[in-house]
Design an enzyme around this catalytic site. Structure first.
Site, PDB file in Angstrom:
ATOM      1  N   GLY A 112      -0.514 -10.900 -32.444  1.00  0.00           N
ATOM      2  CA  GLY A 112      -1.217 -11.849 -33.310  1.00  0.00           C
ATOM      3  C   GLY A 112      -1.392 -11.255 -34.693  1.00  0.00           C
ATOM      4  N   GLY A 113      -2.380 -11.739 -35.408  1.00  0.00           N
ATOM      5  CA  GLY A 113      -2.582 -11.314 -36.787  1.00  0.00           C
ATOM      6  C   GLY A 113      -3.145  -9.896 -36.879  1.00  0.00           C
ATOM      7  N   LYS A 169      -4.021 -14.569 -21.651  1.00  0.00           N
ATOM      8  CA  LYS A 169      -4.560 -15.684 -22.424  1.00  0.00           C
ATOM      9  C   LYS A 169      -3.502 -16.223 -23.386  1.00  0.00           C
ATOM     10  CE  LYS A 169      -7.097 -16.068 -26.382  1.00  0.00           C
ATOM     11  NZ  LYS A 169      -6.646 -17.393 -26.816  1.00  0.00           N
ATOM     12  N   CYS A 201       6.925 -13.811 -36.985  1.00  0.00           N
ATOM     13  CA  CYS A 201       6.293 -12.587 -37.498  1.00  0.00           C
ATOM     14  C   CYS A 201       7.243 -11.783 -38.366  1.00  0.00           C
ATOM     15  CB  CYS A 201       5.762 -11.748 -36.350  1.00  0.00           C
ATOM     16  SG  CYS A 201       7.004 -11.429 -35.106  1.00  0.00           S
ATOM     17  N   GLU A 232      -4.906 -20.683 -28.003  1.00  0.00           N
ATOM     18  CA  GLU A 232      -5.695 -21.855 -27.598  1.00  0.00           C
ATOM     19  C   GLU A 232      -4.976 -23.176 -27.829  1.00  0.00           C
ATOM     20  OE1 GLU A 232      -6.325 -19.306 -29.641  1.00  0.00           O
ATOM     21  OE2 GLU A 232      -8.304 -19.585 -30.510  1.00  0.00           O
ATOM     22  N   GLU A 268       0.411 -12.350 -45.659  1.00  0.00           N
ATOM     23  CA  GLU A 268       1.267 -13.131 -44.766  1.00  0.00           C
ATOM     24  C   GLU A 268       0.834 -14.597 -44.808  1.00  0.00           C
ATOM     25  OE1 GLU A 268       0.707 -12.700 -40.485  1.00  0.00           O
ATOM     26  OE2 GLU A 268       2.879 -12.528 -40.244  1.00  0.00           O
ATOM     27  N   THR A 298      -6.975  -9.690 -36.568  1.00  0.00           N
ATOM     28  CA  THR A 298      -7.426  -9.823 -35.169  1.00  0.00           C
ATOM     29  C   THR A 298      -7.116  -8.529 -34.411  1.00  0.00           C
ATOM     30  OG1 THR A 298      -6.701 -12.122 -35.341  1.00  0.00           O
ATOM     31  CG2 THR A 298      -7.460 -11.396 -33.188  1.00  0.00           C
ATOM     32  N   GLY A 299      -5.964  -7.938 -34.708  1.00  0.00           N
ATOM     33  CA  GLY A 299      -5.585  -6.678 -34.060  1.00  0.00           C
ATOM     34  C   GLY A 299      -6.608  -5.582 -34.319  1.00  0.00           C
ATOM     35  N   GLU A 310       1.088  -5.944 -31.508  1.00  0.00           N
ATOM     36  CA  GLU A 310       2.225  -6.465 -32.293  1.00  0.00           C
ATOM     37  C   GLU A 310       1.619  -7.406 -33.319  1.00  0.00           C
ATOM     38  OE1 GLU A 310       5.296  -5.559 -31.895  1.00  0.00           O
ATOM     39  OE2 GLU A 310       5.366  -4.727 -29.870  1.00  0.00           O
TER      40      GLU A 310
HETATM   41  P1  NAD Z   1      -4.314 -14.732 -34.182  1.00  0.00           P
HETATM   42  O1  NAD Z   1      -4.522 -13.283 -34.410  1.00  0.00           O
HETATM   43  O2  NAD Z   1      -5.239 -15.677 -34.850  1.00  0.00           O
HETATM   44  O3  NAD Z   1      -4.390 -15.086 -32.633  1.00  0.00           O
HETATM   45  C1  NAD Z   1      -3.575 -14.447 -31.676  1.00  0.00           C
HETATM   46  C2  NAD Z   1      -4.266 -14.506 -30.333  1.00  0.00           C
HETATM   47  O4  NAD Z   1      -5.463 -13.745 -30.419  1.00  0.00           O
HETATM   48  C3  NAD Z   1      -4.688 -15.901 -29.901  1.00  0.00           C
HETATM   49  O5  NAD Z   1      -4.515 -16.030 -28.514  1.00  0.00           O
HETATM   50  C4  NAD Z   1      -6.150 -15.931 -30.276  1.00  0.00           C
HETATM   51  O6  NAD Z   1      -6.894 -16.834 -29.502  1.00  0.00           O
HETATM   52  C5  NAD Z   1      -6.558 -14.515 -29.982  1.00  0.00           C
HETATM   53  N1  NAD Z   1      -7.750 -14.072 -30.700  1.00  0.00           N
HETATM   54  C6  NAD Z   1      -8.245 -14.539 -31.876  1.00  0.00           C
HETATM   55  N2  NAD Z   1      -9.390 -13.908 -32.188  1.00  0.00           N
HETATM   56  C7  NAD Z   1      -9.621 -13.015 -31.198  1.00  0.00           C
HETATM   57  C8  NAD Z   1     -10.643 -12.078 -30.946  1.00  0.00           C
HETATM   58  N3  NAD Z   1     -11.678 -11.923 -31.779  1.00  0.00           N
HETATM   59  N4  NAD Z   1     -10.563 -11.307 -29.829  1.00  0.00           N
HETATM   60  C9  NAD Z   1      -9.528 -11.433 -28.990  1.00  0.00           C
HETATM   61  N5  NAD Z   1      -8.534 -12.338 -29.163  1.00  0.00           N
HETATM   62  C10 NAD Z   1      -8.571 -13.117 -30.262  1.00  0.00           C
HETATM   63  O7  NAD Z   1      -2.796 -15.021 -34.570  1.00  0.00           O
HETATM   64  P2  NAD Z   1      -2.058 -16.423 -34.573  1.00  0.00           P
HETATM   65  O8  NAD Z   1      -2.466 -17.178 -35.778  1.00  0.00           O
HETATM   66  O9  NAD Z   1      -2.165 -17.052 -33.231  1.00  0.00           O
HETATM   67  O10 NAD Z   1      -0.555 -15.937 -34.717  1.00  0.00           O
HETATM   68  C11 NAD Z   1       0.027 -15.608 -35.914  1.00  0.00           C
HETATM   69  C12 NAD Z   1       0.060 -14.107 -36.114  1.00  0.00           C
HETATM   70  O11 NAD Z   1       0.750 -13.468 -35.048  1.00  0.00           O
HETATM   71  C13 NAD Z   1       0.832 -13.728 -37.357  1.00  0.00           C
HETATM   72  O12 NAD Z   1       0.126 -12.746 -38.054  1.00  0.00           O
HETATM   73  C14 NAD Z   1       2.130 -13.177 -36.814  1.00  0.00           C
HETATM   74  O13 NAD Z   1       2.794 -12.292 -37.680  1.00  0.00           O
HETATM   75  C15 NAD Z   1       1.674 -12.531 -35.566  1.00  0.00           C
HETATM   76  N6  NAD Z   1       2.773 -12.312 -34.644  1.00  0.00           N
HETATM   77  C16 NAD Z   1       3.246 -11.047 -34.478  1.00  0.00           C
HETATM   78  C17 NAD Z   1       4.323 -10.811 -33.648  1.00  0.00           C
HETATM   79  C18 NAD Z   1       4.888  -9.434 -33.470  1.00  0.00           C
HETATM   80  O14 NAD Z   1       5.666  -9.240 -32.548  1.00  0.00           O
HETATM   81  N7  NAD Z   1       4.554  -8.479 -34.309  1.00  0.00           N
HETATM   82  C19 NAD Z   1       4.905 -11.872 -32.953  1.00  0.00           C
HETATM   83  C20 NAD Z   1       4.391 -13.150 -33.126  1.00  0.00           C
HETATM   84  C21 NAD Z   1       3.313 -13.358 -33.976  1.00  0.00           C
END
Ligand code: NAD
Length: 498
Positions: free
Chosen positions: A235-236, A182, A291, A185, A392, A239-240, A257
């Site tokens: 991602g965040g 995925k 990130c 979005e 962040e 969310t993780g 990550e």
């Molecule tokens: P996000 O957590 O909002 O979204 C990331 C992904 O998760 C998207 O595809 C989103 O649709 C999906 N998602 C959202 N809610 C979900 C749920 N309930 N269940 C499953 N999937 C869900 O993050 P973002 O705003 O897209 O990206 C920014 C974040 O990503 C920052 O915190 C950044 O530090 C982090 N990031 C980390 C790394 C790393 O390698 N550590 C790399 C890039 C970005």
């Protein structure tokens, strides 16, 4: 020279079982260019039912062995073809990445080249020897073989739409898994092009499936679905945390990550101009939406005034504009939502009593009003417990902190819930090593910032993640470990009396 992509609105579909699909709900999401608000694409919005179909296709493909039972060389060959196609389409993909994410062309260009290189790296790595043998007692031959995990769910953010995807897709496929992927979005454009490439090179049906859509529906279903054996998420942090819980139903393996609030530590004996230069690069590259961004600059008291003055002088000169303008040094943030978030944090910082040294506002002059541009921003006079220091922001906003000695620098550096990255600038090699070893972070730099290579693992400590991307560690994430004990003495054990 980067190709101009026309203004035609792209129609982006999902890719399930080797077919382009419109999705069950027949709904579309409008994808816009963050530099000017123009519509660049209409992407089908996936549903839970679409994910279920994609998982079924991936399950069937995995169980059939059409991918996992290919030789490593055969799988590597597909990966190499994908790399070549990415290179062939480099300029088009670069232009599309800039249109969708907003980052300047030169940044997008690196991402596209890195994506091709990542496919090549894993094509090579999968050919290397894997597994072990042991000399054990009992006339037994013990060995370890590595096997694919099965169906891997891959969920990525929007800050590196293609590259973050490839960091997962390349090792997952190299290892022999099938995938349900995925994109974020709001940035499905280059990922869709990658799946076009998969179709073009004849990747077997069902091996790689893509469902676009919202995290709460599509992402969540990937995480909860019992037929998914592993979920790899970037991602965040919050969310993780949700993914961890959602994945617990069938105890699927997780790899996360997550976010960061990384310290960039500048000692008085650093090469001054080098440290200023990398401090700027550390935070304003990618408009701070990286990130590993060096979003906290820790500077030694004795040079703080001079350092901050020089930093601000240079920050104010950064050319902010649309990513497709070759003069642009920093692009917009990715979306209205991200703009609102960044401006909200600037307001919070002021309310908390921090002082703006530069920026602190949205840029709207010279035609920037339709996009999401924020001036390079820096806060001084911060305190460690302020929200702008702890949380962040993920935008072009840095906070300065000051320290008197090594011990205080280390204490401040580690004083957040995150542990993703960190940098140290000093010309004293022993001090650099002492400090970097004490920084609780997985990705660190000495007298540099941000550079990373396919060969080395990308890994977060603390609440910045679980598991690794890239390198041999990144491949390990997508492999099971099986112990085989082979009896070389085939006769009854005689444990129980007859
Ligand atoms: P996000 O957590 O909002 O979204 C990331 C992904 O998760 C998207 O595809 C989103 O649709 C999906 N998602 C959202 N809610 C979900 C749920 N309930 N269940 C499953 N999937 C869900 O993050 P973002 O705003 O897209 O990206 C920014 C974040 O990503 C920052 O915190 C950044 O530090 C982090 N990031 C980390 C790394 C790393 O390698 N550590 C790399 C890039 C970005």
């Amino acid at each position: 020279m980067v190709m101009k992509v026309g203004h035609k609105t792209l129609a982006l579909n999902m890719y399930i079982n080797g077919e382009w699909r419109h999705g069950g709900a027949n709904q579309k999401r409008t994808i816009i260019n963050p530099a000017n608000g123009e519509v660049i694409a209409e992407a089908v919005e996936g549903t839970v039912s679409d994910v279920k179909q994609a998982v079924q296709a991936a399950r069937k493909a995995f169980d059939s062995g059409i991918w996992s039972e290919l030789s490593a060389e055969e799988r590597a060959d597909y990966l190499l073809q994908a790399a070549d196609k990415i290179d062939e389409r480099h300029d088009e993909l670069t232009a599309l990445e800039t249109m969708d994410n907003g980052k300047p062309l030169r940044e997008a260009g690196y991402d596209i080249s890195d994506a091709a290189a990542c496919f090549r790296y894993y094509a090579g790595l999968i050919l290397a020897p894997h597994g072990e043998t042991y000399h054990v007692p009992d006339n037994m031959q013990a060995m370890v073989v590595r096997e694919p995990i099965g169906v891997c769910g891959l969920i990525v953010p929007w800050n590196y739409p293609l590259l973050m995807s490839v960091w997962k897709i390349a090792p997952a496929l190299a290892a022999g898994n099938t995938i349900v992927y995925k994109p974020a979005e709001i940035t499905p454009v280059t990922p869709t092009k990658l799946f076009e490439i998969f179709e073009e090179i004849g990747l077997p049906k069902g091996v790689a499936n893509m469902v676009m859509g919202a995290g709460e529906t599509v992402g969540n279903e990937i995480a909860v679905n019992d037929d998914v054996d592993m979920v790899s998420f970037t991602g965040g942090t919050d969310t993780g945390r949700h993914i961890m819980k959602a994945a617990s139903g069938n105890m699927k393996k997780i790899s996360l990550e997550l976010g960061g609030k990384s310290p960039n530590i500048i000692f008085a004996d650093a090469d001054f101009e080098t440290a200023v230069d990398y401090a700027l690069f550390g935070i304003y590259c990618g408009s701070g939406q990286v990130c590993s961004a060096g979003s906290r600059i820790l500077v030694e008291e004795s040079i703080k005034d001079r350092f901050i003055a020089r930093f601000v002088e240079r920050a104010n000169k950064i050319t902010v504009g649309p990513g497709d303008d070759p003069n642009t040094e920093m692009g917009p943030v990715v979306s209205q939502e991200q703009l609102d978030k960044v401006l909200k944090y600037i307001k919070i910082g002021k309310e908390e009593g921090a002082e703006l040294a530069c920026g602190g506002y949205r840029l709207t002059q010279n035609g920037l009003d339709k996009g999401f541009f924020v001036a390079p921003t820096a806060f001084i006079h911060t305190k460690p417990d302020m929200r702008i220091v702890q949380e962040e922001i993920f935008g072009p906003v840095v906070v300065f902190q000051t320290f008197k000695n090594e011990a205080e620098a280390i204490k401040l550096a580690n004083d957040t819930r995150y542990g993703l990255a960190g940098g140290v600038f000093t010309q004293d090699a022993a001090k650099a090593m002492r400090v970097i070893k004490k920084v609780r972070a997985g990705i660190t730099w000495v007298n540099t910032y941000h550079g990373t290579y396919n060969e080395a693992p990308w890994h977060g400590y603390k609440q910045s993640g679980i598991g690794s991307s890239l390198g041999t560690y990144g491949l390990d994430e997508f492999l099971e470990t099986k112990q085989i004990n082979f009896n070389l003495n085939v006769e009854p054990i005689g444990w129980f009396a007859e």
